[in-house]
Design a protein around this motif. Structure first.
Motif, mmCIF file in Angstrom:
data_model
loop_
_atom_site.group_PDB
_atom_site.id
_atom_site.type_symbol
_atom_site.label_atom_id
_atom_site.label_comp_id
_atom_site.label_asym_id
_atom_site.label_seq_id
_atom_site.Cartn_x
_atom_site.Cartn_y
_atom_site.Cartn_z
ATOM 1 N N THR A 35 3.003 1.691 -3.209
ATOM 2 C CA THR A 35 2.168 2.117 -4.329
ATOM 3 C C THR A 35 1.803 3.592 -4.191
ATOM 4 N N ILE A 36 1.465 4.004 -2.959
ATOM 5 C CA ILE A 36 1.155 5.430 -2.752
ATOM 6 C C ILE A 36 2.373 6.269 -3.120
ATOM 7 N N ILE A 37 3.570 5.817 -2.692
ATOM 8 C CA ILE A 37 4.785 6.581 -2.978
ATOM 9 C C ILE A 37 5.038 6.647 -4.483
ATOM 10 N N ASN A 45 -7.223 -1.260 4.125
ATOM 11 C CA ASN A 45 -7.443 -2.434 3.269
ATOM 12 C C ASN A 45 -8.852 -2.969 3.428
ATOM 13 N N ILE A 76 -2.899 0.499 7.726
ATOM 14 C CA ILE A 76 -2.955 -0.289 6.493
ATOM 15 C C ILE A 76 -4.071 -1.325 6.567
ATOM 16 N N GLU A 122 -9.824 -0.852 -4.224
ATOM 17 C CA GLU A 122 -8.566 -0.642 -4.928
ATOM 18 C C GLU A 122 -8.475 0.760 -5.521
ATOM 19 N N LYS A 123 -9.636 1.384 -5.655
ATOM 20 C CA LYS A 123 -9.669 2.726 -6.216
ATOM 21 C C LYS A 123 -8.992 3.738 -5.292
ATOM 22 N N LEU A 160 -1.457 7.547 6.102
ATOM 23 C CA LEU A 160 -0.680 6.903 5.031
ATOM 24 C C LEU A 160 -0.179 7.948 4.040
ATOM 25 N N VAL A 161 -1.039 8.891 3.727
ATOM 26 C CA VAL A 161 -0.662 9.937 2.773
ATOM 27 C C VAL A 161 0.505 10.759 3.320
ATOM 28 N N VAL A 173 0.851 -1.194 0.000
ATOM 29 C CA VAL A 173 0.000 0.000 0.000
ATOM 30 C C VAL A 173 0.889 1.247 0.000
ATOM 31 N N LEU A 174 1.884 1.239 0.889
ATOM 32 C CA LEU A 174 2.744 2.408 1.015
ATOM 33 C C LEU A 174 3.596 2.630 -0.224
ATOM 34 N N ILE A 192 -6.281 3.528 -3.586
ATOM 35 C CA ILE A 192 -4.823 3.646 -3.569
ATOM 36 C C ILE A 192 -4.322 4.695 -4.557
ATOM 37 N N PRO A 193 -4.799 4.671 -5.815
ATOM 38 C CA PRO A 193 -4.431 5.799 -6.682
ATOM 39 C C PRO A 193 -4.875 7.132 -6.088
ATOM 40 N N LEU A 194 -6.055 7.143 -5.469
ATOM 41 C CA LEU A 194 -6.543 8.392 -4.877
ATOM 42 C C LEU A 194 -5.572 8.868 -3.798
ATOM 43 N N MET A 195 -5.160 7.952 -2.904
ATOM 44 C CA MET A 195 -4.251 8.352 -1.831
ATOM 45 C C MET A 195 -2.912 8.831 -2.385
ATOM 46 N N GLY A 196 -2.438 8.168 -3.438
ATOM 47 C CA GLY A 196 -1.174 8.581 -4.043
ATOM 48 C C GLY A 196 -1.264 9.988 -4.594
ATOM 49 N N THR A 245 2.670 9.846 5.544
ATOM 50 C CA THR A 245 3.859 8.995 5.592
ATOM 51 C C THR A 245 4.576 9.002 4.246
ATOM 52 N N ALA A 246 3.792 8.872 3.171
ATOM 53 C CA ALA A 246 4.390 8.876 1.834
ATOM 54 C C ALA A 246 5.078 10.217 1.567
ATOM 55 N N PHE A 277 2.791 6.514 -6.868
ATOM 56 C CA PHE A 277 1.826 7.462 -7.431
ATOM 57 C C PHE A 277 2.206 8.900 -7.093
ATOM 58 N N LEU A 278 2.634 9.087 -5.833
ATOM 59 C CA LEU A 278 3.054 10.428 -5.409
ATOM 60 C C LEU A 278 4.127 10.946 -6.338
ATOM 61 N N SER A 301 -7.761 12.394 -10.075
ATOM 62 C CA SER A 301 -7.514 11.016 -9.656
ATOM 63 C C SER A 301 -8.623 10.091 -10.145
ATOM 64 N N TYR A 344 -7.844 6.957 -12.502
ATOM 65 C CA TYR A 344 -8.244 5.600 -12.122
ATOM 66 C C TYR A 344 -9.014 4.920 -13.243
#
Lengths: 263, 311
Positions: A154-156, B39, B35, B44-45, B92-93, A151-152, B47-51, B95-96, A158-159, A215, A219
């Motif tokens: 993947t977020i990174i 989850n 996480i 799954e949508k 999570l956001v 998860v992390l 995760i792109p949103l959070m990124g 953290t990234a 995308f970031l 986003s 998606y």
């Protein structure tokens, strides 16, 4: 497009560039932990660690002073540690008056202050080298191999991918603000602090909505191309024997640094 | 300057290994919860949103506004992220964002990244969301007022934690680092509060559906009110206590084995270095806090007025 505004990767062919990203991340982290573990005033170990860094600079073909030049950014943080100069008991070196206080710099305080700065400075250089010789997607992939949750990573990923897009968006917003807030020489443009904060806040809100709606489109486009919750890479990321040798060698060097620093 | 670093990032070498590891563990445990929660509740949508939201926070930190004398305010974003995305996703956001800042810009170290994520990502999100959740269903003015306070306090919490970690590592003296960090951040926090409130007011006006009452229960339960409230209370209570009576904290730290070897007495003052300002320091911290609270209160009133005038 400012697609390279944030990329710190330097395109060159060298042993370090070819090394597996896992090795580079691991050695960097071990090196930084090792720095933090070295006792105050372990001068020989500090100098040896820097020689190790210089050698890596040479191997990377970026120039021997590459990381040194870029490590200046760490200096302003030294202010946070400045109080250790006065707060650790020891032989007084010099005394001076600062506003209302009489401050005494002690030898132990100075020793600790300088040691903290050196540790920080060495660690920053290693991190600079890591991102200069590793592509960011490889770095993220290495983190995945090192068991950072998907998860992390993947977020990174995308970031990183959309950072450039949104940076352009921000630059457009900033340019729009600039062009609408002209001022005659000598006079200030815009209203008071509250007004300016409101403009900035509205810009942030605007950026949020644009990102949110973007986003959605991203998606949908990804699903149309077969995205099912996972990102793939074409890079095989296989550890070669040279990767193992390099890891073993670097760990041995760092171990020796620890031994030298302690005796 | 394209990129404005946030003042709170601790570089490597400033915290000792024990403190770094303790905060890595606290961060990893919290992120583990985050996480598994995301989850479970998100598709799954998300995760792109959070990124993309992480990229948004990163980019939004570039939007600065001149304050006075060449200084400018800009966003940290923890409270804002938690309010618009929910607390777990907000964590999570953040953290990234903090990880990428450390990796690409050496803005904050790698060994101390656990502490940096804890200070700037986890605690800010908990306070931001907790206080916001406690005023759900109230009027817009009350909500924005709570958000202003939450955003300001989240910055203060980050500053307090950073100061405590620097002290536990023997890098800085408690009586100096706490008033210094909290004094500076009492002002920085006002910038955070202003931008967060105006950004949120903008979103409420243009896309109220994103912040609708219905979507709140999906983001985080009412328990967050307790989490945010307790953390907020701790910050308010600890900041004057920590500098007013450092021996109490020192004892706790020693009992827990925090104080590293080679640093026997972080406070024993150098013989001819008289400190009459121990009391003064506690007073100044409390004063900084009071000034901050007054400033925030005034801003809340002004914002409330502005909102009324508009509607």
């Amino acid at each position: 497009m400012h697609f390279d505004a944030f990329d710190r990767y330097h395109e060159t062919q060298s042993f370090l560039h070819r090394l597996d990203p896992r090795v580079k991340v691991l050695v960097t982290v071990i090196f930084i932990v090792s720095n933090a573990l070295l006792p105050d005033g372990a001068w020989i170990a500090f100098v040896s660690a820097w020689i190790f860094l210089l050698a890596n600079n040479l191997i990377s073909k970026l120039g021997i002073g590459y990381t040194l030049k870029r490590s200046i950014i760490a200096l302003p943080f030294a202010l946070i540690a400045i109080t250790v100069l006065f707060s650790i008991p020891g032989e007084p070196l010099t005394t001076f008056n600062f506003i209302a206080w009489q401050l005494t710099i002690t030898d132990n305080g100075l020793l600790r202050f300088v040691s903290i700065l050196i540790r920080s400075w060495l660690s920053v250089q290693m991190a600079i080298l890591l991102v200069a010789v590793t592509r960011f997607p490889d770095l993220v992939h290495a983190l995945e191999h090192l068991r950072v949750p998907a998860v992390l990573t993947t977020i990174i990923a995308f970031l990183y991918r959309y950072l450039f897009v949104l940076t352009d968006e921000v630059l457009r917003l900033l340019r729009a603000r600039e062009s609408r807030s002209g001022a005659a020489p000598g006079s200030r443009s815009g209203g008071g602090v509250l007004w300016r904060a409101k403009v900035a806040g509205n810009m942030a809100g605007q950026l949020f909505l644009r990102s949110y709606e973007r986003s959605d489109r991203i998606y949908n486009a990804m699903v149309a191309r077969g995205y099912a919750g996972h990102l793939y890479t074409l890079n095989p990321h296989e550890m070669k024997s040279s990767d193992y040798y390099a890891t073993a060698f670097a760990i041995a060097v760092i171990f020796i640094l620890q031994v030298v620093g302690r005796f | 300057m394209l990129y404005v670093p946030v003042l709170l990032h601790i570089p490597d070498g400033f915290l000792n290994v024990v403190v770094s590891v303790i905060f890595w563990i606290a961060t990893i445990v919290t992120l583990g919860f985050a996480i598994s929660k995301t989850n479970k509740s998100l598709g799954e949508k998300q995760i792109p949103l959070m990124g993309i939201m992480a990229a948004f926070i990163f980019a939004a930190q570039m939007i600065n506004f001149p304050v006075a004398g060449g200084t400018s305010g800009h966003l940290l974003g923890g409270a804002l992220a938690a309010i618009v995305l929910g607390p777990w996703a907000g964590m999570l956001v953040m953290t990234a964002v903090i990880a990428v800042q450390a990796l690409l810009f050496q803005d904050g170290g790698l060994l101390v990244m656990g502490a940096n994520i804890f200070n700037m990502g986890l605690v800010t999100a908990a306070i931001g969301y907790g206080l916001y959740r406690s005023v759900m269903g109230q009027s817009k003015t009350v909500k924005l007022g709570a958000v202003a306070f939450a955003a300001w306090l989240s910055v203060m919490a980050g500053a307090l934690l950073t100061a405590l970690q620097l002290w536990l590592s023997g890098t800085s003296q408690l009586q100096i680092v706490i008033p210094a960090m909290m004094g500076v951040h009492a002002l920085i926090g006002v910038g955070e509060a202003l931008i967060t409130v105006f950004a949120l007011a903008f979103i409420m006006q243009t896309r109220p559906d994103l912040l609708g009452e219905g979507s709140e229960s999906a983001k985080g339960s009412r328990n967050w009110i307790w989490v945010g409230g307790i953390v907020a209370l701790l910050v308010v209570l600890i900041s004057p206590f920590a500098s007013g009576d450092p021996d109490g904290l020192e004892r706790v730290a020693e009992d827990l084995g925090f104080i590293g070897t080679g640093l026997d007495a972080p406070y024993s003052i150098i013989p001819d270095y008289t400190i009459p300002f121990l009391g003064e320091t506690a007073l100044s911290t409390i004063l900084a806090g009071v000034v901050g609270i007054i400033v925030v209160a005034v801003i809340m009133i002004l914002i409330g007025r502005g909102m009324k005038a508009k509607s």
